[in-house]
Design a protein around this motif. Structure first.
Motif, PDB file in Angstrom:
ATOM      1  N   GLY A  60       0.811  -1.201   0.000  1.00  0.00           N
ATOM      2  CA  GLY A  60       0.000   0.000   0.000  1.00  0.00           C
ATOM      3  C   GLY A  60       0.846   1.253   0.000  1.00  0.00           C
ATOM      4  N   VAL A  61       0.233   2.337  -0.418  1.00  0.00           N
ATOM      5  CA  VAL A  61       0.890   3.642  -0.425  1.00  0.00           C
ATOM      6  C   VAL A  61      -0.169   4.708  -0.204  1.00  0.00           C
ATOM      7  N   ALA A  62       0.193   5.741   0.529  1.00  0.00           N
ATOM      8  CA  ALA A  62      -0.659   6.909   0.710  1.00  0.00           C
ATOM      9  C   ALA A  62       0.245   8.125   0.747  1.00  0.00           C
ATOM     10  N   GLN A  63      -0.114   9.149   0.006  1.00  0.00           N
ATOM     11  CA  GLN A  63       0.724  10.332  -0.044  1.00  0.00           C
ATOM     12  C   GLN A  63      -0.124  11.559  -0.338  1.00  0.00           C
ATOM     13  N   ALA A  64       0.412  12.719  -0.015  1.00  0.00           N
ATOM     14  CA  ALA A  64      -0.254  13.991  -0.278  1.00  0.00           C
ATOM     15  C   ALA A  64       0.810  15.028  -0.563  1.00  0.00           C
ATOM     16  N   GLY A  65       0.459  16.028  -1.361  1.00  0.00           N
ATOM     17  CA  GLY A  65       1.440  17.039  -1.712  1.00  0.00           C
ATOM     18  C   GLY A  65       0.808  18.368  -2.034  1.00  0.00           C
ATOM     19  N   ALA A 114      -1.951  23.226  -6.720  1.00  0.00           N
ATOM     20  CA  ALA A 114      -1.562  21.881  -7.182  1.00  0.00           C
ATOM     21  C   ALA A 114      -1.546  20.877  -6.034  1.00  0.00           C
ATOM     22  N   ASP A 115      -2.430  21.051  -5.049  1.00  0.00           N
ATOM     23  CA  ASP A 115      -2.487  20.056  -3.980  1.00  0.00           C
ATOM     24  C   ASP A 115      -2.979  18.740  -4.560  1.00  0.00           C
ATOM     25  N   ASN A 116      -2.408  17.640  -4.079  1.00  0.00           N
ATOM     26  CA  ASN A 116      -2.714  16.338  -4.652  1.00  0.00           C
ATOM     27  C   ASN A 116      -2.663  15.274  -3.581  1.00  0.00           C
ATOM     28  N   GLN A 117      -3.433  14.224  -3.802  1.00  0.00           N
ATOM     29  CA  GLN A 117      -3.459  13.074  -2.904  1.00  0.00           C
ATOM     30  C   GLN A 117      -3.493  11.800  -3.748  1.00  0.00           C
ATOM     31  N   MET A 118      -2.915  10.749  -3.203  1.00  0.00           N
ATOM     32  CA  MET A 118      -2.948   9.458  -3.875  1.00  0.00           C
ATOM     33  C   MET A 118      -2.901   8.345  -2.840  1.00  0.00           C
ATOM     34  N   LEU A 148      -4.477 -11.546  -8.021  1.00  0.00           N
ATOM     35  CA  LEU A 148      -3.881 -10.221  -7.841  1.00  0.00           C
ATOM     36  C   LEU A 148      -4.983  -9.195  -8.001  1.00  0.00           C
ATOM     37  N   VAL A 149      -5.103  -8.305  -7.051  1.00  0.00           N
ATOM     38  CA  VAL A 149      -6.103  -7.256  -7.140  1.00  0.00           C
ATOM     39  C   VAL A 149      -5.511  -5.977  -6.563  1.00  0.00           C
ATOM     40  N   GLY A 150      -5.811  -4.899  -7.182  1.00  0.00           N
ATOM     41  CA  GLY A 150      -5.274  -3.634  -6.695  1.00  0.00           C
ATOM     42  C   GLY A 150      -6.027  -2.461  -7.284  1.00  0.00           C
ATOM     43  N   GLY A 151      -5.839  -1.339  -6.660  1.00  0.00           N
ATOM     44  CA  GLY A 151      -6.498  -0.137  -7.137  1.00  0.00           C
ATOM     45  C   GLY A 151      -5.794   1.104  -6.648  1.00  0.00           C
ATOM     46  N   GLU A 152      -6.166   2.217  -7.253  1.00  0.00           N
ATOM     47  CA  GLU A 152      -5.509   3.474  -6.954  1.00  0.00           C
ATOM     48  C   GLU A 152      -6.512   4.603  -7.109  1.00  0.00           C
ATOM     49  N   TYR A 153      -6.375   5.589  -6.253  1.00  0.00           N
ATOM     50  CA  TYR A 153      -7.141   6.825  -6.407  1.00  0.00           C
ATOM     51  C   TYR A 153      -6.186   7.993  -6.265  1.00  0.00           C
ATOM     52  N   SER A 154      -6.253   8.923  -7.170  1.00  0.00           N
ATOM     53  CA  SER A 154      -5.430  10.124  -7.050  1.00  0.00           C
ATOM     54  C   SER A 154      -6.179  11.307  -7.630  1.00  0.00           C
ATOM     55  N   ARG A 155      -5.838  12.462  -7.118  1.00  0.00           N
ATOM     56  CA  ARG A 155      -6.449  13.695  -7.591  1.00  0.00           C
ATOM     57  C   ARG A 155      -5.447  14.824  -7.445  1.00  0.00           C
ATOM     58  N   SER A 156      -5.656  15.861  -8.228  1.00  0.00           N
ATOM     59  CA  SER A 156      -4.853  17.079  -8.128  1.00  0.00           C
ATOM     60  C   SER A 156      -5.751  18.259  -8.450  1.00  0.00           C
ATOM     61  N   SER A 157      -5.560  19.344  -7.736  1.00  0.00           N
ATOM     62  CA  SER A 157      -6.379  20.547  -7.975  1.00  0.00           C
ATOM     63  C   SER A 157      -5.841  21.375  -9.124  1.00  0.00           C
ATOM     64  N   GLY A 158      -4.666  21.007  -9.647  1.00  0.00           N
ATOM     65  CA  GLY A 158      -4.100  21.762 -10.750  1.00  0.00           C
ATOM     66  C   GLY A 158      -3.611  23.136 -10.310  1.00  0.00           C
ATOM     67  N   ASP A 212      -8.911  13.933 -11.635  1.00  0.00           N
ATOM     68  CA  ASP A 212      -9.433  13.002 -10.638  1.00  0.00           C
ATOM     69  C   ASP A 212      -9.462  11.641 -11.319  1.00  0.00           C
ATOM     70  N   ARG A 213      -8.719  10.698 -10.795  1.00  0.00           N
ATOM     71  CA  ARG A 213      -8.670   9.396 -11.447  1.00  0.00           C
ATOM     72  C   ARG A 213      -8.758   8.282 -10.418  1.00  0.00           C
ATOM     73  N   ARG A 214      -9.340   7.192 -10.824  1.00  0.00           N
ATOM     74  CA  ARG A 214      -9.422   5.989  -9.996  1.00  0.00           C
ATOM     75  C   ARG A 214      -9.366   4.787 -10.925  1.00  0.00           C
ATOM     76  N   SER A 215      -8.720   3.762 -10.495  1.00  0.00           N
ATOM     77  CA  SER A 215      -8.600   2.567 -11.329  1.00  0.00           C
ATOM     78  C   SER A 215      -8.508   1.341 -10.447  1.00  0.00           C
TER      79      SER A 215
END
Length: 962
Positions: A197-202, A209-213, A230-240, A338-341
């Motif tokens: 797993g991974v979690a991050q913010a910037g 350009a605040d972003n989270q993933m 195998l199963v996995g997913g990701e969510y990330s967003r950025s305000s630009g 805004d993306r999720r997969s």
């Protein structure tokens, strides 16, 4: 082509390959160990040992440079690898963050452009277009996410990627059409066991350009090890990054002022400067010509004076006004996303030899931001006093307003009458609430992809078969678009008794009445009523569905042994069908929006392919070489749109010593037209163009359309290089490769500006036929330019890639406890990147321009000591010409005041601290600082995706594995 001819072509491809293999006498020699099998995961993966980069235990050896996975040979095609360790190092919000480490890779897309844009990011090798780079996932195509056949990289969850293999050479014969500049193969963590797993913010230093993933991946075996999931997913967003009034000037924009008086005023024809603004627009309205020129309209009927700077027709440098229109106004400097997969893979060993597998993917990637606000344009239709209206697409594009307009103040009318003015040219940008920057929603709200297949182990041979179905929905919506018919009616206001009404409702005729029309007050910021704004605006919509079906079967294995080793081969067949169906709103279909009116389109094509590849070792432990292998591949491809074509590749790998290996390839690669190129209907937009007759820039109408008569383009590719890994240097590996790609019959368009240059500079009639001037006058303003897809003459690119990798413990130099040092440097030299649109046209050479510099290099330097790992991420872009066709000077059309930019050097740093109890790397916290020294894009442009658009930015996060 008849069935008999197709069968002959299929037969010849296979026969030629196997005839070469069978001419060598057989002898039993044990196979050389595969280079990938003798290496373990290394944080500094090498350029030509793809299997060593982040492979998990049990992964099959996949060498993207070849279809052959047995026989122990090393592919001759240069391959760069980004392993999972290096992907983690850049703390990516999308996988393209890591791919930037390969200098040959360019991120292409509108995510960093102003105006109508999105956050879509596609892969582009060699700067020759993303449609010429083939993207694979586990060696299989991905459903396109846009009409040009490209794939948005953001729909692939980076947490599931074990490594990324980048083939920087023609690979159509091995992997299929579109692989003209190379292949990017994303290899999944097929055998992952446990939870990661991974979690991050910037955020950036400018608080944007605040972003989270967040991402999770889980893999486990079941049924006594026969099955794996195998199963996995990701969510990330950025305000630009927004409209940037709070950013310093280097981040906001610079521009060019065209000087049409260059022959007499002693100045260059093109003048670049920091503070270039518009002279024909103002937020509340501006008189742009005549004795009242420079009068501005303020709220409540007041007027003021425009603060002109150094003026060049509709551009100026500087100015004293608090508000003047910059060249690139409004909109997001960097679009938000805004993306999720989610992706899952299931495999099961039915027997010891037969494995069945299935993969499924769902993704959503949307950008909801702002594009540039509309500029006022149109005509006052039906006005008897100002019947001239405007010159469509002319130098100002302004409305011609009569002084009888009832929204004008009495004081202004008196001033106009005293000056003898009955009509005046008027320019305005529309920034009011409800107008302002056009709100955009662009991307893929739903991407589905499913694969089912089987792997059959037949001893020395492996057979793989699969069926794949993909469906992508792409949407493009612009809210706040100007409805031009309604706009023209609303601004043509008249007095009717004690009311102000639209002229169409007061002309005594009911034929043209529009009961919904609300008069629009143009004069003064904030003056239009909400009802008038609602009447002239709306939402344009474009909705596209792409479907892809692929069925393929392939086999690879050992044929027999000859005197020098094992002859290996691969062959197979593939069928692919793709279709597109797009709809748009009625106003778009009628080209009634101010810009970006996209049309419905539908079409389909299918592709049938058969391929073969063989590797023949010719020397083994000889006087002149430890080994010499010949790699041959061929493919016959039959397009339903353009017929059949043969591609091929000849490669050689010559191992002179244990330390030195030479490699070379020669290939013929092809690409047929995609949906956009073949079927795109006419789309109308308004663009800034530079009139080459007098060095003036203004807005004109541009028509874009496809061409169903396109022939496939053909590319001839040469690569040649060497790999050096000296024993005396321990973990040092060096490689250098020369490449040359020449594409004949290049499928593409040239920009509206290039159409004008080919017409007015080269005097080519085929391009002049695409240009319309006002009144069809040779000297009239350009009112329309048509840009359509054609088979252009050629494209040629040439250069050199180089790479150095080194890993060593520091104890022997600095004593025990000094840790380990890993260094990886990659670079590329671009000698030429030239497009010739027609046989006698001027060749446009862009190599050496600052957006396509001669030299680019990246470096990763990692020091590991105890629980701490520190990585410096370095990226250098050589400065270059602004435009190779310009010269510094004055008095001529191609002169410019400045034509060089400085080098750009980015430094980023990543700090990782292992917080796991056993210091085994299972739990880490990390801090990444991008663009440590806040380097702004180079003068004069900030829109190229090569350059960082955000500035210094910080990301803090945690990674774990259980």
């Amino acid at each position: 082509m008849s069935f008999a001819r197709k069968s002959q072509c299929f037969f010849r491809v296979g026969a030629c390959l196997f005839a070469i293999a069978l001419t060598a006498p057989a002898t039993i020699v044990s196979a050389q160990e595969s280079e990938g099998e003798t290496q373990t995961a290394d944080p500094v993966p090498s350029a030509d040992a793809p299997a060593e980069a982040g492979a998990t235990s049990g992964d099959p050896i996949v060498v993207t440079g070849s279809r052959i996975t047995t026989g122990g040979f090393t592919a001759a095609t240069p391959t760069s690898v980004i392993g999972s360790e290096q992907i983690d190092t850049v703390a990516p919000t999308r996988i393209d963050d890591a791919l930037r480490l390969v200098p040959a890779f360019s991120t292409t897309g509108n995510g960093v452009a102003r105006a109508i844009s999105s956050s879509t990011v596609t892969a582009d090798l060699r700067n020759i277009g993303p449609q010429r780079t083939l993207l694979l996932v586990n060696g299989r195509r991905h459903v396109p996410t846009s009409p040009d056949g490209t794939v948005d990289l953001s729909v692939i969850p980076s947490i599931l990627i074990s490594r990324t293999e980048v083939v920087t050479g023609g690979a159509s014969a091995s992997w299929g059409s579109d692989a003209v500049s190379g292949v990017i193969n994303l290899i999944l963590k097929n055998d992952l066991e446990g939870l990661q797993g991974v979690a991050q913010a910037g955020i950036s230093k400018y608080s944007d350009a605040d972003n989270q993933m967040v991402g999770l991946a889980y893999g486990t075996r079941f049924a006594q090890g026969r099955g794996h999931i195998l199963v996995g997913g990701e969510y990330s967003r950025s305000s630009g990054v927004g409209m940037t009034p709070y950013r310093p000037r280097p981040w906001v924009g610079r521009g060019v002022a065209g000087n049409p008086s260059y022959a007499t005023n002693g100045l260059p024809a093109n003048i670049y400067a920091d503070d270039v603004r518009r002279t024909d627009l103002w937020e509340g309205g501006l008189v742009t010509s005549g004795p009242l020129r420079g009068t501005t309209f303020l709220p409540n009927g007041q007027t003021g004076q425009f603060g002109y700077g150094q003026t060049f027709t509709n551009r100026m440098i500087g100015g004293t006004d608090n508000y003047t229109e910059i060249i690139n106004p409004g909109g997001n400097l960097v679009q938000p996303f805004d993306r999720r997969s989610v992706m899952a893979r299931l495999s099961y060993d039915i027997t010891d030899r037969l494995n069945l597998f299935a993969e499924g993917t769902y993704a959503r990637a949307i950008s909801e931001g702002r594009a540039a606000e509309p500029r006022q344009q149109g005509s006052v239709t039906g006005n008897p006093t100002c019947s001239a209206t405007i010159i469509p697409g002319g130098q100002t594009g302004n409305v011609l307003v009569p002084i009888s307009n009832p929204f004008l103040s009495d004081a202004f009318r008196e001033q106009a009458a005293a000056a003898g003015v009955t009509c005046f040219n008027f320019g305005r940008s529309l920034r009011e609430n409800g107008l302002g920057a056009v709100r955009s929603r662009i991307g893929s709200p739903s991407v589905y992809r499913g694969v089912v297949g089987a792997d059959l182990d037949l001893g020395n041979w492996n057979v793989n078969a699969y069926f794949q179905y993909g469906r992508n929905r792409f949407v493009q919506e612009y809210e706040g678009q100007i409805n031009m018919p309604n706009y023209r009616k609303a601004i043509d206001a008249v007095q009717s008794g004690d009311q102000i009404v639209c002229r169409v409702n007061a002309d005594g005729s009911t034929a043209n009445d529009d009961a919904a029309c609300v008069p629009f007050n143009l004069f003064g910021f904030g003056s239009p009523s909400p009802e008038a704004i609602a009447y002239i605006t709306g939402t344009s919509r474009f909705d596209l569905v792409t479907k892809q079906r692929v069925a393929a079967i392939s086999a690879n294995g050992d044929v027999f042994d000859n005197w020098a080793g094992t002859i290996s081969a691969a062959f197979g067949a593939e069928y692919r069908r793709e279709s597109i169906d797009a709809t748009s709103d009625p106003l778009s279909q009628a080209n009634q929006w101010q810009s970006g009116s996209r049309q419905p389109v539908a079409g389909s094509y299918d592709v049938k392919e058969v391929f073969g590849e063989v590797n023949v070792p010719l020397l083994k432990d000889a006087v002149i070489a430890r080994s010499f292998d010949l790699n041959l591949a061929a493919r016959y491809t039959d397009y339903s749109t353009s017929g059949g074509v043969v591609t091929w590749k000849v490669g050689a790998s010559w191992e002179l010593t244990d330390s030195l290996r030479l490699r070379a390839t020669r290939s013929r690669d092809i690409r047929a037209g995609n949906f956009s190129e073949l079927f795109a209907p006419e789309t109308v937009s308004r663009q800034n163009v530079r009139d080459p007759r007098r060095s003036t820039t203004y807005t004109t109408q541009v028509l874009s359309l496809g061409n169903p008569e396109l022939d496939p383009e053909k590319a001839d590719t040469i690569t040649a290089g060497a790999v050096y890994q000296p024993d005396w240097a321990g973990g040092l590996r060096l490689s250098v490769d020369y490449y040359r790609i020449k594409i004949r019959g290049l499928i593409g368009t040239i920009s509206a500006n290039e159409v004008l240059e080919r017409c007015y500079i080269d005097n080519l009639p085929q391009f002049c036929s695409l240009v319309t001037t006002a009144g069809n006058s040779p000297t009239g303003d350009i009112s329309n330019v048509t840009v359509r897809f054609e088979n252009l003459d050629s494209l040629k690119t040439e250069g050199i890639d180089f790479e150095a990798a080194y890993r060593t413990p520091l104890d022997r130099v600095f004593g025990d406890g000094s840790g380990n040092l890993s260094v990886r440097l990659m670079g590329t030299y671009l000698k030429s990147l030239a497009i010739t649109a027609a046989n006698t046209a001027t060749t446009e050479e862009s190599a050496g321009e600052y957006v396509t510099p001669h030299w680019r290099a990246t470096g990763l330097i990692t020091h590991e000591i105890g629980r701490i790992a520190t990585t410096l991420d370095l990226r250098w872009l050589e400065g270059g010409k602004i435009d190779n066709s310009f010269v510094v000077g004055a008095g001529a059309l191609n002169t410019i005041n400045i034509n060089d930019t400085k080098n750009t050097f980015y430094t980023s740093v990543n700090l990782t601290y292992d917080i796991s109890p056993d210091a085994d790397g299972s739990r880490e916290v990390f801090l990444r600082v991008n663009n440590l020294f806040d380097v702004a894009p180079p003068f004069p442009d900030q829109q190229s995706p090569m350059f960082d658009q955000i500035g210094r930015a910080y990301r803090l996060g945690v990674r774990f594995s259980i």
